[in-house]
Design an enzyme around this catalytic site. Structure first.
Site, PDB file in Angstrom:
ATOM      1  N   ASP A 193     -25.330   9.182  31.702  1.00  0.00           N
ATOM      2  CA  ASP A 193     -25.644  10.412  30.961  1.00  0.00           C
ATOM      3  C   ASP A 193     -24.814  10.518  29.673  1.00  0.00           C
ATOM      4  O   ASP A 193     -23.594  10.486  29.715  1.00  0.00           O
ATOM      5  CB  ASP A 193     -25.361  11.590  31.907  1.00  0.00           C
ATOM      6  CG  ASP A 193     -25.478  12.956  31.255  1.00  0.00           C
ATOM      7  OD1 ASP A 193     -26.151  13.061  30.216  1.00  0.00           O
ATOM      8  OD2 ASP A 193     -24.915  13.912  31.815  1.00  0.00           O
ATOM      9  N   HIS A 368     -22.217  18.671  32.135  1.00  0.00           N
ATOM     10  CA  HIS A 368     -22.239  17.244  31.775  1.00  0.00           C
ATOM     11  C   HIS A 368     -20.837  16.702  31.517  1.00  0.00           C
ATOM     12  O   HIS A 368     -19.956  17.416  31.030  1.00  0.00           O
ATOM     13  CB  HIS A 368     -23.106  17.029  30.532  1.00  0.00           C
ATOM     14  CG  HIS A 368     -24.534  17.438  30.722  1.00  0.00           C
ATOM     15  ND1 HIS A 368     -25.502  16.580  31.187  1.00  0.00           N
ATOM     16  CD2 HIS A 368     -25.150  18.634  30.527  1.00  0.00           C
ATOM     17  CE1 HIS A 368     -26.658  17.224  31.266  1.00  0.00           C
ATOM     18  NE2 HIS A 368     -26.468  18.468  30.864  1.00  0.00           N
TER      19      HIS A 368
END
Length: 553
Positions: A193, A368
């Protein structure tokens, strides 16, 4: 086929945020990871959602073994109805993710026709030549997993969306030990990611917002409207706990917020004490200082509960002077104007608005990984090849550079949607492209695909408007019964008399046409369109859409 290679084929999410979808292919077997959507940019006029072009999967439909989902956010599951309408394959996901998927498929009347299979972190399952082990990760949503996929040429790890949080509110921390085990065994490729690659350091854990939120609850003297993403189960849990602690009853408003909180309660992620939740109609039965309203609409969506409440147009949510509205969320790029508009309306109602502008302390944390967490994951897994996923090209590029600088990867490779990356045990080589792109959908319907030409026409209309020359022709004699009429919308004539002169152009075109041309409506329409277009463009430098209409009498 000793020389068979593993192909990694991204179909969405590499070159944009959202629309995440990636295929792994080995010989005659394809495994699909995620099936997301993306919300449209402003230039995609009238489009509701954007999903990946899955032409490659449709062309190879008999090879697709299933779709494995990492978690339940829209950018990872929102494209499922569209994809499943083209490919009837099993869907694998964790319990909470499947609950979201069931609601989505039920809405599209596809639930009964789809095979949904629950997966558990640490429990392996097999799809063709792929053995998949879900690994628990932490994110802003619950029940999220990374995927360790054992293939005939080596292990590929796809992190999904993740951050490293050792004490999330549900107690289910990221399983770093499992990642370390795979790292010792040896990893062929890591797909990681890239969302927060611009952020140095570490992303704070979910609990880190609680002290500031607790302070806001303590200081709020009247009603507190608490708004967050409806999928932020951790944040909803913290808000409910604080409401209980501060003696406030809770009303839940907004369809997505009600559905998410119900699913979270059913699956045990939220424990709601008896009597804490009240019906929205009971808000006025309690003193303002004893009420919290959990409300959806942090991004200023036009018909959301918060947007309607901000203009005093909600049946139950009446925002009074002195009430506090807390937006515990980030601004998704592109939504700045709509969020600003809602905040303006709230300020007009004399509400105190608290949002993430940097001056209110920590009221929201990202889901994140930041740079140090990304480095930690790379160092744990020590992959031979590193492929950044999830982000614009600049994010992917920067993430590849970060991976190279760790010194543990053999090669960091930036690929984009449609690229085919072939891997064997020793090399990774780009080997061409497949069809990839964006499919625009209107009205959230899987059938209403918007073609590029439609977008082009909408843009044309929005910029130059249209002109309708209307002719009345006698069906029996073929004669024009009355003067042509010109109707315009969105087209402003630059000078007085322009439309009168344009009408003369239409009359002249008719006079210069033969009886046969007048009898052929297709021909006469095109002649009028060309002559009128030439005249208007010459005199105004504008190009409205011209659509002649013929009425028969």
């Amino acid at each position: 086929m000793a020389d068979a290679k593993l192909q990694i084929i991204p179909l969405g999410g590499l070159g944009e945020f959202g629309m995440n979808c990636l295929a792994l292919r080995y010989k005659d077997d394809i495994l699909v990871i995620d099936a997301g959507l993306m919300f449209p940019e402003t230039e995609l006029l009238g489009v509701d959602i954007v999903v990946p072009d899955i032409s490659y999967l449709v062309e190879n439909r008999e090879l697709v073994r299933g779709i494995v989902l990492t978690h339940g956010h829209e950018d990872h599951i929102g494209g499922l109805p569209w994809i499943l309408s083209e490919l009837n394959v099993p869907v694998y996901a964790t319990e909470f993710t499947l609950a979201y998927v069931e609601g989505k498929l039920d809405e599209h009347k596809m639930l009964d026709d789809t095979e949904l299979i629950e997966i558990l972190p640490g429990v392996k399952f097999t799809l063709g030549p792929f053995t998949v082990e879900p690994i628990r990760v932490t994110h802003s949503l619950v029940d999220c997993v990374a995927l360790a996929i054992d293939t005939p040429v080596g292990v590929v790890v796809h992190t999904g969306d993740f951050k490293i949080d050792f004490s999330p509110p549900d107690g289910k921390a990221i399983d770093l030990h499992k990642f370390a085990e795979y790292g010792k065994r040896g990893i062929l490729a890591l797909l990681q990611d890239s969302t927060n690659v611009d952020r140095p350091g570490y992303t704070p854990g979910e609990w880190s917002v609680r002290p500031r939120l607790d302070e806001i609850f303590s200081r709020t003297k009247r009603k507190l409207f608490f708004s967050c993403f409806s999928s932020s189960i951790y944040r909803i849990r913290i808000a409910l706990e604080l409401a209980q602690q501060h003696g406030r009853k809770v009303a839940i408003l907004g369809r997505s917020m009600v559905e998410s909180s119900e699913i979270a309660q059913d699956l045990g992620y939220i424990d709601v004490p008896q009597g804490l939740i009240i019906h929205p109609g009971q808000i006025n039965d309690h003193a303002p200082e004893n009420v919290m309203v959990l409300i959806s609409g942090t991004q200023g969506e036009p018909m959301s509960a918060l947007s309607r409440a901000s203009v005093d147009n909600h049946k139950h949510a009446r925002i009074q002077p002195g009430d506090t509205v807390l937006l515990s969320s980030r601004v998704i790029p592109g939504n700045e104007k709509s969020i600003g508009r809602v905040i303006d309306h709230l300020c007009r109602r004399d509400a105190q608005v608290i949002y993430d502008d940097g001056s209110h302390g920590l009221i929201h944390v990202s889901g994140h990984a930041s740079q140090e967490e990304q480095r930690l994951m790379i160092n744990l897994l020590r992959p031979k090849f590193f492929i950044p996923v999830h982000g614009d090209y600049r994010n992917l590029k920067k993430h590849a550079e970060l991976a190279k600088n760790t010194g543990v990867v053999k090669e960091a490779i930036v690929i984009e949607d449609g690229d085919v990356l072939e891997l064997d045990g020793e090399s990774a080589v780009r080997s061409g492209k497949v069809t990839a792109g964006r499919i625009c959908i209107d009205s959230g319907s899987t059938a209403d695909v918007v073609q590029d030409i439609v977008i082009r026409d909408r843009r044309h209309l929005s910029e130059d408007g249209f002109v309708l020359p209307i002719l009345t022709i006698n069906k029996l004699t073929g004669l024009v019964e009355r003067q042509p009429e010109l109707v315009t919308r969105g087209f402003v004539s630059g000078e007085t008399g322009l439309m009168e002169a344009a009408r003369e152009v239409v009359i002249k075109t008719l006079e210069n046409s033969t009886a046969e041309e007048k009898a052929d409506y297709g021909v006469i329409k095109e002649k009028i369109r060309i002559d009128l277009k030439r005249y208007i463009q010459k005199n105004t430098s504008r190009r409205p859409l011209i659509m002649p209409v013929i009425l028969e009498i």
